[in-house]
Design a protein around this motif. Structure first.
Motif, PDB file in Angstrom:
ATOM      1  N   MET A   1      -2.469   5.926  -0.376  1.00 50.71           N
ATOM      2  CA  MET A   1      -3.018   4.750   0.289  1.00 50.71           C
ATOM      3  C   MET A   1      -2.677   3.487  -0.491  1.00 50.71           C
ATOM      4  O   MET A   1      -2.478   2.423   0.096  1.00 50.71           O
ATOM      5  N   ARG A   2      -2.577   3.616  -1.792  1.00 51.25           N
ATOM      6  CA  ARG A   2      -2.177   2.475  -2.611  1.00 51.25           C
ATOM      7  C   ARG A   2      -0.774   2.012  -2.213  1.00 51.25           C
ATOM      8  O   ARG A   2      -0.539   0.832  -1.967  1.00 51.25           O
ATOM      9  N   GLN A   3       0.138   2.956  -2.121  1.00 51.15           N
ATOM     10  CA  GLN A   3       1.508   2.614  -1.721  1.00 51.15           C
ATOM     11  C   GLN A   3       1.533   1.974  -0.342  1.00 51.15           C
ATOM     12  O   GLN A   3       2.222   0.984  -0.100  1.00 51.15           O
ATOM     13  N   ALA A   4       0.771   2.576   0.563  1.00 51.93           N
ATOM     14  CA  ALA A   4       0.759   2.083   1.941  1.00 51.93           C
ATOM     15  C   ALA A   4       0.231   0.656   2.002  1.00 51.93           C
ATOM     16  O   ALA A   4       0.818  -0.224   2.646  1.00 51.93           O
ATOM     17  N   THR A   5      -0.862   0.435   1.301  1.00 54.32           N
ATOM     18  CA  THR A   5      -1.474  -0.889   1.342  1.00 54.32           C
ATOM     19  C   THR A   5      -0.589  -1.915   0.633  1.00 54.32           C
ATOM     20  O   THR A   5      -0.413  -3.047   1.110  1.00 54.32           O
ATOM     21  N   ASP A   6      -0.042  -1.522  -0.484  1.00 54.09           N
ATOM     22  CA  ASP A   6       0.915  -2.389  -1.182  1.00 54.09           C
ATOM     23  C   ASP A   6       2.011  -2.838  -0.223  1.00 54.09           C
ATOM     24  O   ASP A   6       2.386  -4.016  -0.173  1.00 54.09           O
TER      25      ASP A   6
ATOM     26  N   ARG B   1      -2.711  -9.780   5.454  1.00 51.51           N
ATOM     27  CA  ARG B   1      -3.893 -10.130   4.671  1.00 51.51           C
ATOM     28  C   ARG B   1      -5.155  -9.551   5.294  1.00 51.51           C
ATOM     29  O   ARG B   1      -6.209  -9.532   4.687  1.00 51.51           O
ATOM     30  N   ARG B   2      -5.036  -9.127   6.530  1.00 58.32           N
ATOM     31  CA  ARG B   2      -6.179  -8.489   7.205  1.00 58.32           C
ATOM     32  C   ARG B   2      -5.749  -7.091   7.654  1.00 58.32           C
ATOM     33  O   ARG B   2      -5.209  -6.908   8.743  1.00 58.32           O
ATOM     34  N   ILE B   3      -5.988  -6.145   6.778  1.00 56.50           N
ATOM     35  CA  ILE B   3      -5.562  -4.772   7.017  1.00 56.50           C
ATOM     36  C   ILE B   3      -6.785  -3.899   7.275  1.00 56.50           C
ATOM     37  O   ILE B   3      -7.681  -3.827   6.431  1.00 56.50           O
ATOM     38  N   ALA B   4      -6.805  -3.292   8.451  1.00 57.22           N
ATOM     39  CA  ALA B   4      -7.938  -2.407   8.764  1.00 57.22           C
ATOM     40  C   ALA B   4      -7.638  -0.991   8.291  1.00 57.22           C
ATOM     41  O   ALA B   4      -6.490  -0.544   8.330  1.00 57.22           O
ATOM     42  N   LEU B   5      -8.699  -0.302   7.868  1.00 60.75           N
ATOM     43  CA  LEU B   5      -8.553   1.112   7.492  1.00 60.75           C
ATOM     44  C   LEU B   5      -9.598   1.933   8.235  1.00 60.75           C
ATOM     45  O   LEU B   5     -10.799   1.696   8.092  1.00 60.75           O
ATOM     46  N   ILE B   6      -9.112   2.853   9.044  1.00 55.81           N
ATOM     47  CA  ILE B   6     -10.021   3.752   9.759  1.00 55.81           C
ATOM     48  C   ILE B   6      -9.884   5.128   9.132  1.00 55.81           C
ATOM     49  O   ILE B   6      -8.792   5.697   9.108  1.00 55.81           O
ATOM     50  N   THR B   7     -10.974   5.642   8.623  1.00 58.34           N
ATOM     51  CA  THR B   7     -10.878   6.963   7.985  1.00 58.34           C
ATOM     52  C   THR B   7     -12.231   7.651   7.940  1.00 58.34           C
ATOM     53  O   THR B   7     -13.208   7.171   8.517  1.00 58.34           O
ATOM     54  N   GLY B   8     -12.275   8.800   7.263  1.00 57.84           N
ATOM     55  CA  GLY B   8     -13.510   9.579   7.192  1.00 57.84           C
ATOM     56  C   GLY B   8     -14.492   8.988   6.195  1.00 57.84           C
ATOM     57  O   GLY B   8     -14.174   8.048   5.464  1.00 57.84           O
ATOM     58  N   PRO B   9     -15.678   9.531   6.173  1.00 56.88           N
ATOM     59  CA  PRO B   9     -16.758   8.998   5.331  1.00 56.88           C
ATOM     60  C   PRO B   9     -16.442   9.107   3.841  1.00 56.88           C
ATOM     61  O   PRO B   9     -15.735  10.019   3.411  1.00 56.88           O
ATOM     62  N   ILE B  10     -16.964   8.176   3.072  1.00 55.61           N
ATOM     63  CA  ILE B  10     -16.682   8.184   1.639  1.00 55.61           C
ATOM     64  C   ILE B  10     -17.525   9.221   0.917  1.00 55.61           C
ATOM     65  O   ILE B  10     -17.483   9.329  -0.299  1.00 55.61           O
ATOM     66  N   THR B  11     -18.276   9.991   1.660  1.00 54.22           N
ATOM     67  CA  THR B  11     -19.010  11.097   1.036  1.00 54.22           C
ATOM     68  C   THR B  11     -18.132  12.335   0.917  1.00 54.22           C
ATOM     69  O   THR B  11     -18.592  13.377   0.471  1.00 54.22           O
ATOM     70  N   THR B  12     -16.879  12.214   1.348  1.00 56.51           N
ATOM     71  CA  THR B  12     -15.929  13.293   1.060  1.00 56.51           C
ATOM     72  C   THR B  12     -14.797  12.704   0.236  1.00 56.51           C
ATOM     73  O   THR B  12     -14.462  11.523   0.363  1.00 56.51           O
ATOM     74  N   ARG B  13     -14.231  13.528  -0.572  1.00 57.18           N
ATOM     75  CA  ARG B  13     -13.225  13.050  -1.502  1.00 57.18           C
ATOM     76  C   ARG B  13     -12.074  12.338  -0.806  1.00 57.18           C
ATOM     77  O   ARG B  13     -11.603  11.303  -1.270  1.00 57.18           O
TER      78      ARG B  13
ATOM     79  N   GLY C   1     -11.907  10.716   2.041  1.00 59.70           N
ATOM     80  CA  GLY C   1     -12.277   9.384   2.502  1.00 59.70           C
ATOM     81  C   GLY C   1     -12.413   8.421   1.328  1.00 59.70           C
ATOM     82  O   GLY C   1     -11.882   7.307   1.326  1.00 59.70           O
ATOM     83  N   ARG C   2     -13.124   8.892   0.315  1.00 61.04           N
ATOM     84  CA  ARG C   2     -13.349   8.087  -0.883  1.00 61.04           C
ATOM     85  C   ARG C   2     -12.036   7.647  -1.512  1.00 61.04           C
ATOM     86  O   ARG C   2     -11.826   6.483  -1.853  1.00 61.04           O
ATOM     87  N   ASP C   3     -11.110   8.592  -1.657  1.00 62.22           N
ATOM     88  CA  ASP C   3      -9.847   8.293  -2.321  1.00 62.22           C
ATOM     89  C   ASP C   3      -9.012   7.308  -1.517  1.00 62.22           C
ATOM     90  O   ASP C   3      -8.349   6.432  -2.082  1.00 62.22           O
ATOM     91  N   ARG C   4      -9.044   7.471  -0.203  1.00 62.53           N
ATOM     92  CA  ARG C   4      -8.259   6.537   0.602  1.00 62.53           C
ATOM     93  C   ARG C   4      -8.788   5.117   0.446  1.00 62.53           C
ATOM     94  O   ARG C   4      -8.021   4.165   0.283  1.00 62.53           O
ATOM     95  N   VAL C   5     -10.090   4.988   0.477  1.00 62.11           N
ATOM     96  CA  VAL C   5     -10.674   3.662   0.299  1.00 62.11           C
ATOM     97  C   VAL C   5     -10.351   3.136  -1.095  1.00 62.11           C
ATOM     98  O   VAL C   5     -10.027   1.955  -1.277  1.00 62.11           O
ATOM     99  N   ALA C   6     -10.393   4.026  -2.081  1.00 58.33           N
ATOM    100  CA  ALA C   6     -10.097   3.604  -3.454  1.00 58.33           C
ATOM    101  C   ALA C   6      -8.673   3.058  -3.558  1.00 58.33           C
ATOM    102  O   ALA C   6      -8.439   2.021  -4.190  1.00 58.33           O
ATOM    103  N   GLY C   7      -7.734   3.751  -2.930  1.00 58.52           N
ATOM    104  CA  GLY C   7      -6.348   3.290  -2.973  1.00 58.52           C
ATOM    105  C   GLY C   7      -6.200   1.947  -2.278  1.00 58.52           C
ATOM    106  O   GLY C   7      -5.483   1.052  -2.756  1.00 58.52           O
ATOM    107  N   TYR C   8      -6.873   1.818  -1.184  1.00 55.49           N
ATOM    108  CA  TYR C   8      -6.848   0.572  -0.414  1.00 55.49           C
ATOM    109  C   TYR C   8      -7.402  -0.582  -1.254  1.00 55.49           C
ATOM    110  O   TYR C   8      -6.815  -1.656  -1.337  1.00 55.49           O
ATOM    111  N   ARG C   9      -8.525  -0.319  -1.921  1.00 51.26           N
ATOM    112  CA  ARG C   9      -9.136  -1.370  -2.739  1.00 51.26           C
ATOM    113  C   ARG C   9      -8.254  -1.704  -3.941  1.00 51.26           C
ATOM    114  O   ARG C   9      -8.078  -2.872  -4.295  1.00 51.26           O
ATOM    115  N   ALA C  10      -7.699  -0.689  -4.538  1.00 51.00           N
ATOM    116  CA  ALA C  10      -6.869  -0.916  -5.726  1.00 51.00           C
ATOM    117  C   ALA C  10      -5.702  -1.837  -5.392  1.00 51.00           C
ATOM    118  O   ALA C  10      -5.361  -2.739  -6.159  1.00 51.00           O
ATOM    119  N   ALA C  11      -5.108  -1.613  -4.227  1.00 49.88           N
ATOM    120  CA  ALA C  11      -3.965  -2.442  -3.837  1.00 49.88           C
ATOM    121  C   ALA C  11      -4.392  -3.894  -3.654  1.00 49.88           C
ATOM    122  O   ALA C  11      -3.695  -4.819  -4.086  1.00 49.88           O
TER     123      ALA C  11
END
Lengths: 360, 360
Positions: free
Chosen positions: B190-195, B203-215, B217-227
């Motif tokens: 997700m980091r690569q994708a968002t980068d 500048r306005r990138i939406a992310l639709i994914t599963g809940p962050i209570t599963t790894r 979902g959490r990881d995808r959001v993390a990659g998105y935020r990191a970027a």
DNA sequence: CTGTTAGCGCATTCAG
DNA sequence: CTGAATGCGCTAACAG
């Protein structure tokens, strides 16, 4: 003095401590429960099998002990006694084919409700592997066997199936083996599809599908021929490519078909994996759908629905297929000596934008 | 003459070449073989288990008897003795999800080679069903348990898993349970994708994914935020839609996102089933890709490859995932007391035509 | 109503 | 090297 370290089986030396907690704790047995509840093993068994002839207060005691010890009846031992495993062996040519996985998914839902668990194995259309799997399932004493075999004729498989002597449900196949059967109405589906293309004016319709040594291939070709016959149209046999259901086969055959002196004006992908191969080839050759060539596919997929243009497909109800398959198996299990039953799942044609009258 | 045909079982057409011809013939046992070969049961066992301490001619006799009787060692009885079932229980949220079926298919290939068979059950993300399945597998004494759980937190599941006390391999999940783990590198992907999207000017990138209570979902959001962080970009939290991996969720959220006052210029489908939902919504709204909105999806599919335009995806090796999962399980089975191991499968970004600089 | 007994089929001691 | 004996955990038949 024995030095065989290979068979150093760990013995549970602990005298059945009541509490678990420790890793690798030996699962408690019916005897442990009996002792803890101050009754006999037979009584515990009566409780777990809901036999009503147990005094309420005794039952309560036993239940308490069961809970305390975290007792779970050992299904292996039960199978040993009852000669039932509540296991259904499933053979799939390709588990990653969404058609098959959807079928087994819905079959599993029905069978699980009846206490059965699926043993699933992917055969990759490899007969030897298939034979081994049938034998492995037989050794495991599965109560039933179901699946899509890779062949209807190979004697090795037929013999393995016969010797296994297990209730058998054949999917999309036809083998003279006193087995139940369930299949999609590919004859009807392909008939509708071909009728449709003929009605649009197509006279050179290619069909790419699996070998006619399997029922699904045979039926698709039969439907195709029936439509031509009904319209009094001759068939150019070089337009029939019946060798494999693989994506790659569809890819190469599409290229070949379109490089013919008199290429087809329509192509039917007779297998759900094949549409991707056809579309790839078309992209590669720069042909437009449906302007240059019409495309029609057997089996609904997201690709067909969302391709540009959306692809006309032969569709059937996969969940129903799985459910009916499960029901057939269940009734066979209930009545092992009943007559073999056959079931057919109907098809419908979903019209989309990929088919048009042929260019002049 | 009675007409009760209730047990009118069709007899095998051929007089049953090799084995006992009677239908429902009781499978022959080790004793039958022993008797037929004129040896003891122990010796037969030594032959079937390839114990070398058997005279060649005795072995030959036994083998002949085995063949003659069509003897197959009863795996149930073997399990009873050895306390090993050679069964691996598999829990899948959705067996018809091609990502999962591909993974289990390749895992099965590895495990089958080591003599293991998979028990597969689809949980439909239903926790109660999942708990029941864990218990059922425990009763069946599977040697190992692997799968994609629906939750990382529900105490019922955690307790069931803990009480089952079976070697556990968690896929795409992270539970504090002394279990092995394997997961896709969704952070990196997700980091690569968002980068990539940021580099294109989004500048306005939406992310639709599963809940962050599963790894996952959490990881995808993390990659998105990191970027975003790396680019010193603030995140509009209303662009994050993390509730479900379902196609329908992607469909409705895409519609909602595009009806915002300030809609996103790019949408990431954070789950392989979701791309279809996004594309459906886009079709419905008449938005063109990538002119009106860029689209990127996590998980390679035929749809992504063959859509118009082809969709840029985050891809990883499903077969490797399955193989590695199987290897982890095998080494755990060999060494039950080893330290838990974690494994990560890397991602790559496959650039296609669905992403472009945002419209001015 | 409940305890006791006897295997289910096999692998593995232990003798010989 | 091989036969006999044992028990894995459970259910069902039989007593009591």
């Amino acid at each position: 003095l024995s030095e065989k370290t290979s068979s150093s089986r760990r013995k549970p030396l602990r005298p059945a401590a009541a509490s678990a907690g420790r890793p690798h704790a030996r699962p408690s047995t019916i005897k442990d429960v009996a002792r803890a509840a101050g009754v006999s093993a037979g009584t515990v068994s009566r409780v777990t099998s809901n036999n009503p002839t147990v005094q309420p207060h005794v039952r309560a005691q036993v239940l308490a002990a069961i809970k305390r010890l975290g007792y779970r009846p050992n299904a292996i031992a039960q199978s040993m006694r009852t000669a039932e495993t509540k296991l259904i062996g499933c053979l799939v040519a390709d588990l990653s084919n969404p058609l098959y996985s959807a079928i087994f998914k819905s079959a599993e839902a029905v069978l699980a409700a009846a206490g059965y668990t699926l043993l699933i194995a992917s055969t990759e259309d490899n007969i030897e592997r298939e034979v081994q799997l049938v034998e492995a399932f037989a050794r495991r004493r599965v109560d039933g066997l179901m699946g899509v075999m890779s062949t209807e004729t190979d004697p090795r498989l037929l013999q393995a199936l016969e010797e296994a002597n297990i209730p058998l449900l054949l999917m999309e196949r036809e083998i003279d083996l006193n087995a139940d059967g369930i299949a999609t109405d590919h004859i009807g589906g392909m008939r509708q599809a071909t009728d449709h293309l003929i009605a649009l004016g197509h006279r050179r319709i290619a069909l790419i599908t699996g070998p006619i040594t399997t029922r699904s291939g045979r039926d698709r070709v039969a439907g195709y021929r029936a439509a031509h016959e009904a319209a009094s149209l001759a068939i150019d046999e070089t337009l029939l490519r019946c060798e494999s259901l693989a994506t790659t086969f569809a890819f190469t055959e599409t290229q070949r078909l379109l490089s013919m002196a008199a290429p087809p004006t329509a192509i039917i992908a007779g297998g759900n994996l094949m549409l991707a191969g056809v579309l790839r080839a078309l992209n590669l050759l720069g042909r437009a759908v449906p302007r240059d060539v019409s495309v029609l596919s057997s089996g609904e997929t997201e690709l067909a629905e969302l391709a540009a243009p959306p692809v006309t497909v032969i569709r059937w109800d996969l969940a129903a297929f799985g459910r009916e398959a499960a029901s057939l198996m269940l009734s066979r299990l209930q009545n092992p000596d009943g007559e073999p039953r056959k079931m057919v799942i109907p098809c419908e044609l979903i019209l989309r934008k990929s088919c048009a009258p042929p260019a002049k």
